[in-house]
Scaffold this active site. Structure first.
Site, short mmCIF file in Angstrom:
data_model
loop_
_atom_site.label_atom_id
_atom_site.label_comp_id
_atom_site.label_asym_id
_atom_site.label_seq_id
_atom_site.Cartn_x
_atom_site.Cartn_y
_atom_site.Cartn_z
N GLY A 193 -8.51 4.00 7.86
CA GLY A 193 -8.30 5.43 8.00
C GLY A 193 -6.86 5.84 8.15
N GLY B 270 -2.19 -3.99 9.20
CA GLY B 270 -1.33 -4.63 10.17
C GLY B 270 -0.70 -5.92 9.71
N ASP C 269 -6.25 -6.58 4.84
CA ASP C 269 -5.69 -5.24 4.76
C ASP C 269 -5.64 -4.62 6.15
OD1 ASP C 269 -5.01 -2.63 4.25
OD2 ASP C 269 -6.63 -2.25 2.82
N MET D 183 -9.15 7.86 0.54
CA MET D 183 -9.95 8.24 1.72
C MET D 183 -10.46 9.65 1.56
SD MET D 183 -7.44 6.76 4.70
CE MET D 183 -6.52 5.22 4.47
N SER E 1 0.84 -1.20 0.00
CA SER E 1 0.00 0.00 0.00
C SER E 1 0.87 1.25 0.00
CB SER E 1 -0.90 0.01 1.23
OG SER E 1 -1.52 1.28 1.38
N MET F 124 -12.30 4.10 0.15
CA MET F 124 -12.87 4.28 1.48
C MET F 124 -13.55 5.63 1.51
SD MET F 124 -9.78 2.62 3.74
CE MET F 124 -8.51 2.83 2.49
N GLY G 15 1.58 -2.21 4.26
CA GLY G 15 2.06 -0.85 4.11
C GLY G 15 3.34 -0.61 4.87
N ASP H 95 -4.90 3.44 -1.45
CA ASP H 95 -5.96 3.73 -0.49
C ASP H 95 -6.51 5.13 -0.71
OD1 ASP H 95 -6.07 1.35 1.20
OD2 ASP H 95 -4.02 1.86 1.74
#
Length: 221
Positions: A144, A179, A177, A39, A10, A70, A199, A37
């Protein structure tokens, strides 16, 4: 690493002062997809990137662009992201009241279609849409922000989804997606996931981007 497992770094965690260099490093490290991603500050408490970034990344890479929306009212933005170069577009179940229509619009725009769910959304909520999508994304953190620790208990949701796809006879990707790192990548795969979004564990790895991708690959049997 099994050939069917895909690593999708990511770029939310990339260094945007040298994004082109980071993208080229991902290619050299043999990442499978680039995860983007998007947002809007409304569906999630952050604002990130839009079609202009997707178009810029498309110009410098041949890797598939996995665009994760998102955002509220994602149906209004499908064509813009498809035209910018998205290969896959994923929208959130929680953000779309006409999900079948949006999935159809994504495919009509020439992209693979995915649906994502937040940690609190049960697997069963996806049952009716599974035959119509190419991928399901299980958020293993609250969306987020990058760099969060994975929420315990998400593997059972992945297992439940994989059982549902087997019962329904549909062959789709299950993406995780949030951690994801070398310590838990194999757990994700054991649960039934085959696309790993990573990421911080890639872009902040002490041995650089290549070291981050390699660590994920080495963690998989």
């Amino acid at each position: 690493m099994p050939a069917s497992i895909k690593i999708a770094p990511s770029i939310l965690s990339a260094d945007f002062t040298r994004l082109g260099d980071d993208i080229r490093a991902l290619e050299a490290a043999r990442a499978d997809w680039i995860h983007i991603d998007v947002m809007d500050g409304r569906f999630v408490p952050n604002i990130t990137m839009g079609p202009l970034i997707v178009a810029a990344v498309k110009r410098i890479t041949t890797l598939p662009l996995d665009v994760h929306l998102m955002i509220v009212q994602p149906d209004a933005h499908i064509v813009a992201f498809a035209d910018a170069g998205a290969d896959r577009i994923t929208v959130h179940l929680e953000a779309d009241t006409n999900l079948h229509r949006t999935i159809s619009a994504i495919r009509e725009a020439g992209c693979s279609a995915g649906v994502a769910v937040n940690p609190h959304t049960p697997a069963i909520a996806l049952e009716a849409i599974l035959p119509y999508v190419d991928m399901v994304t299980v958020m293993t953190v609250n969306p987020g922000f990058g760099g969060q620790a994975l929420i315990a208990g998400m593997w059972e949701k992945v297992r439940a989804l994989r059982r549902m796809t087997d019962v329904l006879g549909v062959h789709i990707d299950i993406q995780v997606d949030g951690g994801i790192n070398a310590d838990n990548a194999q757990m994700a795969v054991n649960a039934g996931a085959n696309v790993l979004v990573a990421g911080s564990s890639v872009f902040k790895h002490p041995d650089g981007i290549a070291g981050g991708v390699e660590a994920l690959r080495d963690a998989l049997i």
